[in-house]
Design a protein around this motif. Structure first.
Motif, PDB file in Angstrom:
ATOM      1  N   ARG A  61      17.417  -6.407  10.023  1.00  0.00           N
ATOM      2  CA  ARG A  61      18.250  -6.578  11.207  1.00  0.00           C
ATOM      3  C   ARG A  61      18.012  -5.460  12.225  1.00  0.00           C
ATOM      4  O   ARG A  61      17.947  -5.718  13.428  1.00  0.00           O
ATOM      5  N   VAL A  62      17.881  -4.237  11.750  1.00  0.00           N
ATOM      6  CA  VAL A  62      17.629  -3.110  12.651  1.00  0.00           C
ATOM      7  C   VAL A  62      16.267  -3.259  13.316  1.00  0.00           C
ATOM      8  O   VAL A  62      16.125  -3.060  14.529  1.00  0.00           O
ATOM      9  N   LEU A  63      15.243  -3.625  12.543  1.00  0.00           N
ATOM     10  CA  LEU A  63      13.904  -3.793  13.113  1.00  0.00           C
ATOM     11  C   LEU A  63      13.873  -4.898  14.157  1.00  0.00           C
ATOM     12  O   LEU A  63      13.214  -4.780  15.190  1.00  0.00           O
ATOM     13  N   TRP A  64      14.574  -5.995  13.898  1.00  0.00           N
ATOM     14  CA  TRP A  64      14.615  -7.093  14.863  1.00  0.00           C
ATOM     15  C   TRP A  64      15.360  -6.697  16.127  1.00  0.00           C
ATOM     16  O   TRP A  64      15.079  -7.196  17.212  1.00  0.00           O
ATOM     17  N   ALA A  65      16.330  -5.783  16.017  1.00  0.00           N
ATOM     18  CA  ALA A  65      17.110  -5.366  17.180  1.00  0.00           C
ATOM     19  C   ALA A  65      16.334  -4.414  18.084  1.00  0.00           C
ATOM     20  O   ALA A  65      16.634  -4.307  19.273  1.00  0.00           O
TER      21      ALA A  65
END
Length: 88
Positions: A61-65
């Motif tokens: 989720r952090v990488l996609w954000a």
């Protein structure tokens, strides 16, 4: 260089250094040099261990954000083997 690119490059490099150190110790190989300066000390002694404790679902989720071209490159390999959600 955008901050997101700098952050990604440094994080990847330091995670690689820590992983190589771990494998070297496990198999009796040569150990890399100790961290030089407070920057490397932070990345290798604080960031890398903390990153490895974070569950993959939160990392993803952090990488996609984060902004960057990595989103176009990620496809079905974005999940480790055996952890893919249904339909991917």
């Amino acid at each position: 260089m955008p901050v997101s690119r700098w952050l990604r490059q440094h994080a990847e490099h330091q995670l690689l250094v820590v992983a190589q150190d771990r494998v070297g110790r496990q198999y009796g190989g040569a150990r890399p040099r100790p961290p030089h300066g407070p920057g490397e000390l932070f990345w290798q002694r604080v960031f890398a261990p903390a990153y490895n404790l974070v569950p993959w679902s939160l990392r993803r989720r952090v990488l996609w954000a984060m902004p960057g071209s990595h989103r176009q490159q990620w496809t079905s390999w974005a999940h480790p083997p055996g952890r893919r959600p249904p339909g991917v």
